[in-house]
Motif scaffolding. Structure first.
Motif, PDB file in Angstrom:
ATOM      1  N   ALA A  96       0.653  -1.225   0.015  1.00 28.48           N
ATOM      2  CA  ALA A  96       0.073   0.063  -0.107  1.00 28.48           C
ATOM      3  C   ALA A  96       0.958   1.369  -0.138  1.00 28.48           C
ATOM      4  O   ALA A  96       0.521   2.391  -0.698  1.00 28.48           O
ATOM      5  CB  ALA A  96      -1.039  -0.071   1.250  1.00 28.48           C
ATOM      6  N   ALA A  97       1.978   1.235   0.769  1.00 22.86           N
ATOM      7  CA  ALA A  97       2.855   2.528   0.818  1.00 22.86           C
ATOM      8  C   ALA A  97       3.568   2.584  -0.620  1.00 22.86           C
ATOM      9  O   ALA A  97       3.631   3.860  -1.167  1.00 22.86           O
ATOM     10  CB  ALA A  97       4.137   2.312   1.768  1.00 22.86           C
ATOM     11  N   ILE A  98       3.764   1.577  -1.343  1.00 18.56           N
ATOM     12  CA  ILE A  98       4.489   1.846  -2.737  1.00 18.56           C
ATOM     13  C   ILE A  98       3.424   2.504  -3.605  1.00 18.56           C
ATOM     14  O   ILE A  98       3.691   3.333  -3.996  1.00 18.56           O
ATOM     15  CB  ILE A  98       4.791   0.399  -3.189  1.00 18.56           C
ATOM     16  N   LEU A  99       1.992   1.845  -3.570  1.00 18.12           N
ATOM     17  CA  LEU A  99       0.946   2.767  -4.171  1.00 18.12           C
ATOM     18  C   LEU A  99       0.923   3.923  -4.114  1.00 18.12           C
ATOM     19  O   LEU A  99       0.713   4.732  -5.086  1.00 18.12           O
ATOM     20  CB  LEU A  99      -0.123   1.828  -4.231  1.00 18.12           C
ATOM     21  N   ILE A 100       0.718   4.297  -2.814  1.00 16.31           N
ATOM     22  CA  ILE A 100       0.531   5.792  -2.437  1.00 16.31           C
ATOM     23  C   ILE A 100       1.597   6.498  -2.716  1.00 16.31           C
ATOM     24  O   ILE A 100       1.616   7.832  -2.987  1.00 16.31           O
ATOM     25  CB  ILE A 100       0.029   5.731  -0.902  1.00 16.31           C
ATOM     26  N   VAL A 101       2.904   6.256  -2.344  1.00 18.99           N
ATOM     27  CA  VAL A 101       3.965   7.132  -2.708  1.00 18.99           C
ATOM     28  C   VAL A 101       4.154   7.298  -4.305  1.00 18.99           C
ATOM     29  O   VAL A 101       4.658   8.190  -4.495  1.00 18.99           O
ATOM     30  CB  VAL A 101       5.277   6.376  -2.053  1.00 18.99           C
ATOM     31  N   TYR A 102       3.884   6.463  -4.885  1.00 21.69           N
ATOM     32  CA  TYR A 102       3.727   6.195  -6.443  1.00 21.69           C
ATOM     33  C   TYR A 102       2.939   7.666  -6.829  1.00 21.69           C
ATOM     34  O   TYR A 102       3.020   8.418  -7.686  1.00 21.69           O
ATOM     35  CB  TYR A 102       3.434   5.226  -7.095  1.00 21.69           C
TER      36      TYR A 102
END
Length: 307
Positions: A96-102
């Motif tokens: 989820a962090a990867i998606l939000i940071v992207y």
């Protein structure tokens, strides 16, 4: 021993830092976002590449430390490092962090593709720097006081010609250092409000849980333990200055024993800042000592405490 994991933000990246990252972590980023992290100049000149690289490296080494038996009682991330802190506190999944940071980085790049960024002034207090900013700031030349890293280390965000004008005034008024930062967007100021509004819509779609340790929030400088306050910080830290100095003070106030802070790779920015501004706190740069050296020191200090 009160152990805090700290995670640096943009500006700490350097070429070569991706070489030690496992292939499966690079593949995870590519599978989720379509962005291929590579150790090239293109990655380090892309805000999307920089932010995804920092998240990937910080969480990788943080998990290594936890696997070695060292679990933080506090986490503190600087700007984009807050997402790594939330992952290590198990408030948000890495995926989820990867998606939000992207999404965060993409929105930031779209909002300000060029001519905007950040600077930093060392050697002046906020009350000395603020009038200099006010001299330059206008609708055509927006510039704002930004991150409060220490009483005499304050960042600027805005239009690059306006930042350069403030930096020149700061030098003329006795600043020890006044330079641009390697950050290609005006983070942590009102120019990012529209980005934060869009990010809020996205973060509502994911699961965020109560952190399993104290999470030190960027935009308030306070320690929090509730999921909704972590979510609020991950959105709002893009608009408000990072109150790093206040975060470190809150860290001390919540501590119950000898304090040890580990800065996760990349770089030593937070360690150097802490060593000069925090007394009675032991700092370790994992980038400098590696996993083995960091584990050795933490074990040694823990044994000394138990003795």
């Amino acid at each position: 021993m009160e152990l805090t994991f700290t995670f640096p933000g943009q500006g700490s990246q350097y070429k070569g830092m991706l070489q030690q990252l496992p292939k499966q972590q690079l593949d995870l980023v590519a599978d989720l976002t379509g962005f291929q992290l590579q150790d090239t100049e293109d990655t380090y000149h892309s805000i999307v590449g920089i932010q995804l690289a920092l998240l990937s490296i910080e969480t990788h080494y943080g998990r290594q430390l936890k696997a070695a038996g060292f679990h933080p009682k506090q986490v503190a991330g600087h700007s984009i490092g807050a997402f790594s802190g939330a992952v290590l506190a198990e408030a948000i999944s890495l995926e989820a962090a990867i998606l939000i940071v992207y999404q965060r980085a993409t929105l930031m790049a779209q909002a300000y593709p060029q001519d905007y960024g950040m600077g930093v002034v060392t050697g002046l207090f906020q009350e000395e720097l603020s009038p200099l900013v006010q001299q330059i700031h206008s609708l055509k030349m927006p510039v704002y006081l930004s991150n409060q890293n220490a009483p005499q280390q304050i960042a600027l965000s805005g239009y690059l010609p306006a930042i350069d004008a403030v930096l020149a005034l700061a030098k003329a008024n006795g600043a020890a250092k006044a330079i641009r930062l390697n950050v290609p967007v005006p983070s942590h100021c009102p120019l990012m409000q529209e980005v934060a509004d869009e990010l809020l819509k996205e973060i509502k779609k994911i699961t965020i849980k109560d952190p399993n340790c104290l999470y030190l929030a960027n935009h308030t400088g306070r320690g929090v333990r509730q999921a909704h306050l972590v979510a609020e910080d991950l959105v709002q830290n893009i608009v408000y200055p990072v109150k790093w100095s206040e975060m470190m003070q809150a860290s001390k106030e919540h501590g119950y024993g000898p304090q040890v802070k580990v800065e996760l790779p990349p770089g030593q920015t937070l360690t150097k800042l802490g060593e000069t501004s925090e007394s009675n706190v032991r700092w370790i740069s994992m980038d400098r000592l590696g996993l083995e050296g960091t584990s050795y020191l933490l074990t040694k200090w823990k044994e000394q405490e138990n003795d």
